[in-house]
Write a protein that holds these residues in place. Structure first.
Motif, mmCIF file in Angstrom:
data_model
loop_
_atom_site.group_PDB
_atom_site.id
_atom_site.type_symbol
_atom_site.label_atom_id
_atom_site.label_comp_id
_atom_site.label_asym_id
_atom_site.label_seq_id
_atom_site.Cartn_x
_atom_site.Cartn_y
_atom_site.Cartn_z
ATOM 1 N N LEU A 10 0.667 -1.171 -0.105
ATOM 2 C CA LEU A 10 0.115 -0.068 -0.047
ATOM 3 C C LEU A 10 0.846 1.128 0.152
ATOM 4 O O LEU A 10 0.577 2.353 -0.738
ATOM 5 C CB LEU A 10 -1.013 -0.110 1.065
ATOM 6 C CG LEU A 10 -2.039 -0.994 1.224
ATOM 7 C CD1 LEU A 10 -2.814 -0.951 2.669
ATOM 8 C CD2 LEU A 10 -2.948 -0.757 -0.061
ATOM 9 N N CYS A 11 2.025 1.293 0.722
ATOM 10 C CA CYS A 11 2.808 2.337 0.870
ATOM 11 C C CYS A 11 3.473 2.489 -0.653
ATOM 12 O O CYS A 11 3.745 3.636 -1.177
ATOM 13 C CB CYS A 11 3.820 2.182 1.741
ATOM 14 S SG CYS A 11 2.949 2.576 3.564
ATOM 15 N N PRO A 15 0.032 6.964 -4.313
ATOM 16 C CA PRO A 15 0.163 7.850 -5.163
ATOM 17 C C PRO A 15 0.457 9.393 -4.512
ATOM 18 O O PRO A 15 0.893 10.409 -5.303
ATOM 19 C CB PRO A 15 -1.158 8.229 -5.926
ATOM 20 C CG PRO A 15 -2.314 7.455 -4.813
ATOM 21 C CD PRO A 15 -1.433 6.505 -4.021
ATOM 22 N N THR A 16 0.358 9.643 -3.232
ATOM 23 C CA THR A 16 0.322 10.688 -2.580
ATOM 24 C C THR A 16 1.169 10.968 -1.419
ATOM 25 O O THR A 16 2.038 12.092 -1.157
ATOM 26 C CB THR A 16 -0.692 11.319 -1.875
ATOM 27 O OG1 THR A 16 -1.328 10.388 -0.916
ATOM 28 C CG2 THR A 16 -1.982 11.428 -2.825
ATOM 29 N N CYS A 17 1.708 9.705 -0.776
ATOM 30 C CA CYS A 17 2.729 9.893 0.551
ATOM 31 C C CYS A 17 2.091 10.883 1.270
ATOM 32 O O CYS A 17 3.044 11.444 2.010
ATOM 33 C CB CYS A 17 4.078 9.948 0.015
ATOM 34 S SG CYS A 17 4.725 8.353 -0.853
ATOM 35 N N ILE A 30 7.231 14.572 -1.857
ATOM 36 C CA ILE A 30 6.701 13.059 -1.921
ATOM 37 C C ILE A 30 7.837 12.033 -2.576
ATOM 38 O O ILE A 30 7.660 11.204 -1.722
ATOM 39 C CB ILE A 30 5.613 13.082 -3.275
ATOM 40 C CG1 ILE A 30 4.978 11.686 -3.327
ATOM 41 C CG2 ILE A 30 6.044 13.666 -4.526
ATOM 42 C CD1 ILE A 30 3.709 11.722 -4.142
ATOM 43 N N ASP A 31 8.831 12.529 -3.230
ATOM 44 C CA ASP A 31 9.771 11.316 -3.464
ATOM 45 C C ASP A 31 10.646 11.054 -2.246
ATOM 46 O O ASP A 31 11.168 9.950 -2.008
ATOM 47 C CB ASP A 31 10.618 11.769 -4.339
ATOM 48 C CG ASP A 31 9.927 11.875 -5.824
ATOM 49 O OD1 ASP A 31 9.017 11.397 -5.992
ATOM 50 O OD2 ASP A 31 10.649 12.718 -6.651
ATOM 51 N N GLU A 32 11.001 12.177 -1.215
ATOM 52 C CA GLU A 32 11.753 11.951 -0.171
ATOM 53 C C GLU A 32 10.832 11.205 1.024
ATOM 54 O O GLU A 32 11.214 10.333 1.659
ATOM 55 C CB GLU A 32 12.229 13.200 0.241
ATOM 56 C CG GLU A 32 13.164 13.240 1.451
ATOM 57 C CD GLU A 32 13.554 14.530 2.067
ATOM 58 O OE1 GLU A 32 12.732 15.565 2.009
ATOM 59 O OE2 GLU A 32 14.544 14.343 2.828
ATOM 60 N N LYS A 63 -5.226 7.588 3.747
ATOM 61 C CA LYS A 63 -6.418 7.118 3.474
ATOM 62 C C LYS A 63 -6.472 5.874 3.174
ATOM 63 O O LYS A 63 -7.713 5.318 2.971
ATOM 64 C CB LYS A 63 -7.006 8.161 2.340
ATOM 65 C CG LYS A 63 -6.764 9.770 2.549
ATOM 66 C CD LYS A 63 -7.818 9.955 3.679
ATOM 67 C CE LYS A 63 -7.571 11.515 4.103
ATOM 68 N NZ LYS A 63 -8.015 12.188 5.410
ATOM 69 N N ARG A 64 -5.491 5.179 3.028
ATOM 70 C CA ARG A 64 -5.532 3.818 2.884
ATOM 71 C C ARG A 64 -5.376 2.854 4.239
ATOM 72 O O ARG A 64 -5.531 1.650 3.932
ATOM 73 C CB ARG A 64 -4.359 3.289 2.077
ATOM 74 C CG ARG A 64 -4.364 4.213 0.568
ATOM 75 C CD ARG A 64 -3.076 3.832 -0.081
ATOM 76 N NE ARG A 64 -3.281 3.506 -1.626
ATOM 77 C CZ ARG A 64 -2.638 3.198 -2.471
ATOM 78 N NH1 ARG A 64 -1.668 2.576 -2.320
ATOM 79 N NH2 ARG A 64 -2.994 3.308 -3.832
#
Lengths: 343, 464
Positions: A10-11, A15-17, A30-32, A63-64
């Motif tokens: 899931l992680c 799509p958003t982290c 987001i990438d970091e 949200k997951r």
């Protein structure tokens, strides 16, 4: 031993982290964020493990439902990373130790749980609770112990929470109205995340209040006040109940001010920060928070958690805002006098 | 010889003298462990002249005299070891003068701390004195006589350091003024710039004279007070923490406590820090300074500021603080005593460990209490035990534990505060011989008949 149910995929595919990107105390793109989260999942070192201030926000931002905060907490404990000074951690663990001095009301199928917050023994009064009081429990034996996620100590929770739940089971109760978000969150979020069975229906007291106010609808006299709501860290574990704040305010005729630090963007009361990190962070957060209330013309600061109330009541009062617990505010709406007044 | 009771009644009135067993019972004991010793007479004078006449009578008849405040020392200092007359000072409780601008008050020898506090709050709300955490009935004169400590001791030293003048009834019956009041109508100094004669009387437990009046320094009373509690699980760090705190010069009072129950206090050492201010800004500034001073301990995770709920704050801020009295009866049965040596702050860790070890070995309930004196120049460390007066064995164990604590304190460089007779004997035996001789000389010269609270500060050990 109970283990955290955590889905690495899931992680990986998130799509958003948001868990880390939305964090108000860390600054990650987001990438970091993804990179650090994967390090944490793999059991590696991440600065997040050192710098997380335990606001619980990431539990809500995800949200997951993948429990990023519980994972961070697990990893910290595994690595022996203290979040709070040892003495503070010890103190809190000692406070929650069952002592056989709990209080029981006249227990029925439906009960109120005060956890281990003595304020509720005073606060829970009047007609709002007519249909359940004096069916209540109070004491360490009914204390959910969730607060220890602030202290990176899930092992205590895994040891004590099943015993606490068993104490409820022994009472034979069907429904437990939780007066504190942490208790509700422990039964609806943390226990399921660790595979701990909950043999009763937890009900958040916001829902209870809302329903009860509807029953007493004819007696409500709109308060016509502007209020700011102080959202506690523990409500991050049960964000699905947050809408009741607005619903209740609407019902009792108060204007919940649209301010900067509300909803997901709410700020901590600072109490835990003060114990863990000293003056600067706590002071900064409290100042911004209260400035925001004042700036938006709030007449009342409405509290949910008694610990937030203890931390902020005097400070908001000094800025001309009346501190009040949400129960007392609801009681005022049906013509009753508040129990806890801070001047 | 005329009947002493009658003679005393002629001085103070029949109503204020007694040789009845009911009075003798009460005046024979205090809440500590010292065995009871009954007085022959109890007398309550109203004026200094009455004290003079009582002392002269006692001198003539060679009857011991024990001057008494409220009898709160716990260490038996006003238990009449050799019988005689107990002079209860409670009727001499007038507040004679407050000099607001020079910040001092003159009171009679039986005036209580509670009375002065109430008086100042009503009439001089910008002034305060260093109130000890004893019951409010404790008297000011007795408190300075035992070098008591109070809420301002962290800043200004022992309460006896705050004395601004004395009026003493000497063992001869003469009245002697000590300090600036000996040549000026103003009582602003107990010594400087004159030879400081107050040392002939303070700390002597009435063995050299009776305080009939005392002037006490008053201090600014800020409008607001607040409390923070810093906790650490490492007793070795307490001296460093105190050093940093006192270096800020921002703190009113610093007390340390440690106890195993209730659970909230288990395993930790609690440094209770009181701060004052006239405005929110002042208070907040001081708190920030204090937090910053201890920041390194927070960062190293060795200590932190605990969350103090409003009800707990009230408890720690009240003056006098009642928690000592609450602890005093935690065992039930009304027994409480502590050995409270004055030590250098560095000795806190070993004393704390010693107390815990003694409590375990003697199976007693204990409590560590310490108060910082004079910005860390020293501290009072209380080896405190509670016991049940109905339990002989527990009383014996407490006595042994306290004796061991006293031996330990002395061996560690500590000096007894308000010592029991047992501790006085230990101190005199260990004292520099020339100092001991000086004490002997002073006592002999001031009180050749040895009538003043005999048994206390006796240099000839066999007289104790």
């Amino acid at each position: 031993m109970f283990t955290l149910k955590f889905d690495e995929n899931l992680c990986k595919t998130c799509p958003t982290c948001d868990c880390l990107v939305k964090c108000q105390y860390l600054d990650l793109e987001i990438d970091e964020a993804r990179k650090e989260m994967m390090k944490i999942i793999k059991g590696g070192d991440s600065f997040v493990l050192q710098d997380c201030v335990t606001c619980y926000g990431c539990e809500e931002y995800c949200k997951r439902g993948n429990h990023p905060f519980y994972l961070i907490t697990e990893r910290r404990e595994e690595k022996g990373i203290l979040t709070a000074p040892r003495a503070i951690t010890k103190q809190w663990i000692n406070i929650g130790e069952p002592r056989g001095k709990y209080k029981l009301g006249e227990i029925k199928e439906k009960i109120l749980s005060f956890g281990f917050m003595p304020e509720f023994l005073e606060l829970v009064q009047g007609r709002l609770f007519d249909d359940v009081m004096p069916s209540y429990v109070f004491g360490q034996e009914f204390f959910c112990n969730v607060v220890y996620i602030h202290f990176a100590n899930t092992s205590i929770i895994k040891e004590r929470l099943p015993l606490v739940i068993d104490n409820f089971r022994k009472l034979g109760v069907q429904e437990v109205v939780c007066l504190h978000d942490e208790c509700y969150g422990s039964f609806t979020s943390l226990a399921p995340a660790y595979g701990i069975e909950v043999p009763f229906k937890p009900i958040h007291y916001f829902e209870y209040l809302y329903n009860r106010l509807q029953e007493l609808g004819d007696e409500i006299r709109p308060l016509k006040s502007k209020v700011a709501y102080q959202r506690p860290c523990s409500s991050r574990l049960c964000p699905d109940t947050h809408h009741f704040v607005g619903d209740i305010m609407e019902l009792i005729g108060v204007d919940l001010v649209e301010r900067t630090y509300q909803g997901e963007n709410a700020l901590c009361c600072g109490s835990i920060f003060r114990m863990m990190y000293g003056y600067e962070l706590a002071n900064d957060v409290q100042k911004r928070n209260i400035d925001d209330m004042v700036g938006h013309g709030a007449e009342y600061c409405v509290f949910n958690c008694p610990a937030c109330l203890n931390a902020l009541a005097t400070k908001v009062a000094k800025r001309g805002i009346k501190p009040i617990h949400i129960i007392d505010l609801c009681r005022m709406a049906i013509g009753e006098k508040p129990e806890m007044e801070v001047v | 010889m005329k009947d002493v009771t009658l003679s005393l009644a002629e001085v103070v009135g029949e109503k204020y003298v007694s040789s009845q067993p009911e009075e003798a019972y009460f005046y024979a004991r205090d809440p500590g462990l010292m065995p009871a010793h009954k007085p022959d007479y109890v007398v309550l004078p109203k004026t200094v002249e009455e004290i003079q006449r009582i002392v002269r009578l006692a001198n003539k008849e060679k009857i011991p005299i024990v001057p008494m405040g409220a009898g709160m020392s716990l260490s038996g200092l006003v238990i009449p070891l050799k019988g005689g007359i107990v002079i209860d000072m409670k009727r001499m409780n007038k507040i004679i003068e407050v000099n607001e601008k020079a910040r001092y008050v003159i009171v009679e020898g039986g005036t209580s701390h509670g009375l002065l506090k109430a008086y100042l709050e009503k009439r001089y709300p910008r002034l305060r004195h260093s109130i000890p955490d004893s019951p409010a009935t404790a008297t000011i004169a007795a408190n300075v006589m035992i070098h008591g400590q109070g809420r301002l001791s962290q800043q200004y030293g022992f309460n006896s350091d705050m004395v601004a003048g004395l009026e003493i009834v000497l063992p001869s019956g003469d009245i002697c003024k000590i300090g600036s009041c000996s040549l000026s109508p103003e009582w602003f100094s107990k010594g400087a710039p004159l030879p400081d004669l107050s040392g002939l009387f303070l700390g002597w437990f009435g063995a050299t004279g009776i305080i009939s009046k005392v002037a006490l320094k008053l201090y600014p009373k800020k409008r607001m007070r607040d409390v923070e509690i810093f906790v650490t699980d490492r007793e070795d760090l307490v001296p460093d923490i105190i050093y940093e705190l006192t270096h800020t010069e921002m703190v009113e009072d610093i007390n340390i406590f440690a106890q195993p129950l209730p659970m909230i206090f288990k395993d930790n050492h609690h440094i209770v820090i009181c701060v004052t201010g006239d405005t929110d800004e002042e208070l907040e500034f001081k708190k920030k300074m204090i937090f910053d001073a201890l920041d390194r301990f927070i960062k190293s995770k060795d200590g932190g500021f605990m969350s103090v709920a409003p009800a707990m704050k009230e408890t720690f801020l009240e003056m006098p603080q009642k928690s000592a009295s609450t602890f005093a009866d935690v065992t039930k049965g009304g027994g409480f005593e502590y050995s409270g040596p004055i030590i250098v702050v560095e000795r806190y860790p070993e004393c704390a460990r010693k107390l815990e070890e003694l409590a375990t070995r003697y199976a007693l309930k204990y409590n560590v209490t310490a108060r910082v004196i004079g910005r860390g120049h020293s501290m009072m460390f209380a080896f405190s035990f509670t016991f049940n007066r109905a339990d002989r064995d527990m009383m014996d164990r407490t006595k042994e534990a306290l004796h061991e604590a006293s031996e330990y304190a002395l061996a560690s460089g500590g000096v007894f505060w308000k010592p029991t007779i047992d501790e006085q004997r230990m101190a005199i035996e260990r004292m520099d011989p020339n100092t001991r001789n000086l004490i002997k000389m002073i006592k002999k010269d001031l009180d050749p008949n040895g009538i003043m609270n005999p048994g206390n500060w006796e240099v000839n050990v066999d007289e104790i």
